[in-house]
Write a protein that holds these residues in place. Sequence first.
Motif, mmCIF file in Angstrom:
data_model
loop_
_atom_site.group_PDB
_atom_site.id
_atom_site.type_symbol
_atom_site.label_atom_id
_atom_site.label_comp_id
_atom_site.label_asym_id
_atom_site.label_seq_id
_atom_site.Cartn_x
_atom_site.Cartn_y
_atom_site.Cartn_z
ATOM 1 N N MET A 1 -2.559 24.755 8.988
ATOM 2 C CA MET A 1 -3.991 25.126 9.405
ATOM 3 C C MET A 1 -4.341 24.202 10.376
ATOM 4 N N SER A 2 -4.950 24.653 11.399
ATOM 5 C CA SER A 2 -5.422 23.832 12.537
ATOM 6 C C SER A 2 -6.731 22.770 12.007
ATOM 7 N N ILE A 3 -6.978 21.942 12.712
ATOM 8 C CA ILE A 3 -8.566 21.383 12.154
ATOM 9 C C ILE A 3 -9.650 22.102 12.381
ATOM 10 N N LEU A 4 -9.716 23.070 13.436
ATOM 11 C CA LEU A 4 -10.677 23.980 13.838
ATOM 12 C C LEU A 4 -10.746 25.024 12.593
ATOM 13 N N ASN A 5 -9.469 25.441 12.216
ATOM 14 C CA ASN A 5 -9.569 26.464 11.097
ATOM 15 C C ASN A 5 -10.106 25.625 9.689
ATOM 16 N N GLN A 6 -9.700 24.278 9.595
ATOM 17 C CA GLN A 6 -9.877 23.726 8.565
ATOM 18 C C GLN A 6 -11.623 23.538 8.486
ATOM 19 N N ILE A 7 -12.017 23.202 9.684
ATOM 20 C CA ILE A 7 -13.504 22.713 9.774
ATOM 21 C C ILE A 7 -14.296 24.218 9.369
ATOM 22 N N ALA A 8 -13.752 25.127 10.031
ATOM 23 C CA ALA A 8 -14.638 26.354 9.883
ATOM 24 C C ALA A 8 -14.549 26.957 8.578
ATOM 25 N N ALA A 9 -13.255 26.813 7.819
ATOM 26 C CA ALA A 9 -13.176 27.161 6.311
ATOM 27 C C ALA A 9 -14.106 26.618 5.565
ATOM 28 N N SER A 10 -14.243 25.169 5.648
ATOM 29 C CA SER A 10 -15.094 24.446 4.913
ATOM 30 C C SER A 10 -16.607 24.637 4.980
ATOM 31 N N LEU A 11 -16.824 25.101 6.259
ATOM 32 C CA LEU A 11 -18.364 25.536 6.615
ATOM 33 C C LEU A 11 -18.522 26.919 6.220
ATOM 34 N N GLY A 12 -17.536 27.573 5.452
ATOM 35 C CA GLY A 12 -17.762 28.955 4.961
ATOM 36 C C GLY A 12 -17.861 30.029 6.334
ATOM 37 N N LEU A 13 -17.381 29.518 7.453
ATOM 38 C CA LEU A 13 -17.564 30.558 8.659
ATOM 39 C C LEU A 13 -16.278 31.623 8.707
ATOM 40 N N ILE A 14 -15.041 31.148 8.003
ATOM 41 C CA ILE A 14 -13.834 32.002 7.855
ATOM 42 C C ILE A 14 -13.440 32.023 6.523
ATOM 43 N N GLU A 15 -12.782 32.817 6.143
ATOM 44 C CA GLU A 15 -12.158 33.112 4.882
ATOM 45 C C GLU A 15 -10.760 32.437 4.897
ATOM 46 N N PRO A 16 -10.224 31.742 3.981
ATOM 47 C CA PRO A 16 -8.752 31.265 4.081
ATOM 48 C C PRO A 16 -7.699 32.533 4.108
ATOM 49 N N ALA A 17 -6.551 32.527 4.765
ATOM 50 C CA ALA A 17 -5.704 33.563 4.799
ATOM 51 C C ALA A 17 -5.299 33.857 3.500
ATOM 52 N N PRO A 18 -5.071 35.040 3.298
ATOM 53 C CA PRO A 18 -4.392 35.619 1.791
ATOM 54 C C PRO A 18 -3.315 34.852 1.500
ATOM 55 N N ILE A 106 -15.066 21.120 17.067
ATOM 56 C CA ILE A 106 -14.029 19.982 17.336
ATOM 57 C C ILE A 106 -14.821 18.670 17.582
ATOM 58 N N ALA A 107 -15.981 18.803 18.163
ATOM 59 C CA ALA A 107 -16.591 17.333 18.542
ATOM 60 C C ALA A 107 -17.048 16.676 17.248
ATOM 61 N N SER A 108 -17.193 17.729 16.058
ATOM 62 C CA SER A 108 -17.925 16.869 14.857
ATOM 63 C C SER A 108 -16.638 16.794 14.045
ATOM 64 N N CYS A 109 -15.521 16.731 14.309
ATOM 65 C CA CYS A 109 -14.422 16.345 13.646
ATOM 66 C C CYS A 109 -14.068 14.978 13.696
ATOM 67 N N PRO A 110 -13.732 14.093 12.590
ATOM 68 C CA PRO A 110 -13.635 12.629 12.642
ATOM 69 C C PRO A 110 -12.576 12.469 13.466
ATOM 70 N N ASP A 111 -11.207 13.377 13.591
ATOM 71 C CA ASP A 111 -10.196 12.677 14.348
ATOM 72 C C ASP A 111 -10.551 12.827 15.828
ATOM 73 N N TRP A 112 -11.411 13.843 16.326
ATOM 74 C CA TRP A 112 -11.912 13.938 17.746
ATOM 75 C C TRP A 112 -12.504 12.534 17.944
ATOM 76 N N GLN A 113 -13.568 12.280 16.853
ATOM 77 C CA GLN A 113 -14.703 11.471 17.321
ATOM 78 C C GLN A 113 -14.180 9.978 17.252
ATOM 79 N N ALA A 114 -12.720 9.644 16.800
ATOM 80 C CA ALA A 114 -12.218 8.503 16.746
ATOM 81 C C ALA A 114 -11.437 8.517 18.003
ATOM 82 N N MET A 115 -10.775 9.668 18.534
ATOM 83 C CA MET A 115 -10.002 9.432 19.979
ATOM 84 C C MET A 115 -10.768 9.366 20.978
#
Length: 120
Positions: A1-18, A106-115
């Motif tokens: 799962m990409s970082i974008l999907n992980q963030i979106a799932a953690s915010l409840g914007l998408i549901e995890p894949a079945p 993506i801009a809110s992602c710690p990996d992106w901010q570190a980069m």
Amino acid sequence: MSILNQIAASLGLIEPAPASTPMQQVANSTTQTDKPEPPQVNTVNTPTRENSAVIEHLRQQQRAWLERVAALLNTTADDLLARGLIDANDMAEQHRTDPRHAAKLIASCPDWQAMVRVRG
């Protein structure tokens, strides 16, 4: 799962894949019949010129969306893909959304901010 999907799932914007797809569920079911049914030809997945054109059009839309997200982040589409910040699933799922939403996630992602700090 990409970082974008992980963030979106953690915010409840998408549901995890079945855990399993409908095809896997059908394959795993144990129904008994007297005679096996003959295999069915799947005409939906049979490549045609029209299908190829539609698929290519979707790929172009997805790539254009990715390029817009990258421009908002002052980077390249290939950089986002290489770093795993966006993957093919993100492009397929998100290409119809406003690129600003993906860029904000993506801009809110710690990996992106570190980069960004390293680039300085």
